[in-house]
Design an enzyme around this catalytic site. Structure first.
Site: not given
Ligand code: E4P
Length: 217
Positions: A87
């Site tokens: 990622k």
């Molecule tokens: C995506 O990979 C992120 O981990 C995630 O969806 C972030 O979400 P949030 O806005 O609830 O922190």
């Protein structure tokens, strides 16, 4: 549409896996910290623990923000387990690293996407997945789902194979709307996935069936 769970909590991952509908896991440094997983060795071990629970892809995020650092970390993450997807943040060096990994056949998820321009760059760099954060856009009075539909339209125009991973999903309607639009994947909390189960007519209908069965036995 693939269902990913967005957590580093092993119990929740196990529960979603046991439900039989889980296709993968996304994590990020904040989700790791929330579970009290700190220090590089513990974090790497936790990724392997997650991979051993689920059958699908597990996104593991680099911390470096420079190209060389991302390549070094990403290669170490990818070597941990075949299910790991590297990622990378949507910054210039993240795009370069995405292209580097894509040329090497290492799968990537470009994260923190908030615009169609960023979505185009991720696809051009050969990302396996790209993650638009719909909940965080909604939080600032911008339509997150509209971004998903614009990206779907553009990717379909050119046949980009990068998968749209709708992230920052907060509730059941986000999941349903993402499915209507044609997101390839959604990642959300266990509560949103389990929320899809609920309907009062299911509960009352089942209660009636069981009561009627009892009358005849
Ligand atoms: C995506 O990979 C992120 O981990 C995630 O969806 C972030 O979400 P949030 O806005 O609830 O922190």
């Amino acid at each position: 549409m693939k269902f990913f769970i967005d957590t580093a909590n092993l119990d929740q991952i196990k529960e979603a896996q046991a439900l039989g509908v889980l296709d993968g896991v996304t994590t990020n440094p904040s989700l790791m910290a929330k579970e009290g997983i700190t220090g590089s060795d513990n974090i790497l071990k936790h990724y392997v623990d997650i991979c051993n629970i689920v059958d699908g892809d597990v996104s593991a995020e680099v911390i470096a923000t420079d190209f060389a650092g991302m390549v070094k970390e990403g290669e170490a993450l990818a070597a941990l387990h075949p299910q790991i997807v590297v990622k990378l943040p949507m910054i210039a060096d993240g795009v370069k690293a995405c292209k580097y990994f894509s040329d090497k056949g290492i799968r990537t998820n470009v994260t923190l996407i908030f615009s169609v321009g960023q979505a185009l760059l991720a696809a051009k760099a050969g990302a396996t997945y790209m993650s638009p954060f719909i909940g965080r856009l909604d939080d600032i009075s911008t339509d997150g789902l509209h971004l998903i539909s614009e990206i779907r339209h553009i990717y379909d125009n050119y046949g980009f194979e990068t998968q749209i991973l709708a992230a920052s999903v907060r509730h059941t309607m986000h999941i349903i709307d993402c499915a209507k639009i044609g997101a390839d994947v959604m990642t959300g909390p266990l509560s949103a996935i389990k929320g899809l189960l609920k309907h009062p007519l299911t509960d009352s209908g089942l209660a009636q069936f069981l009561a009627d069965y009892q009358k005849g036995n």
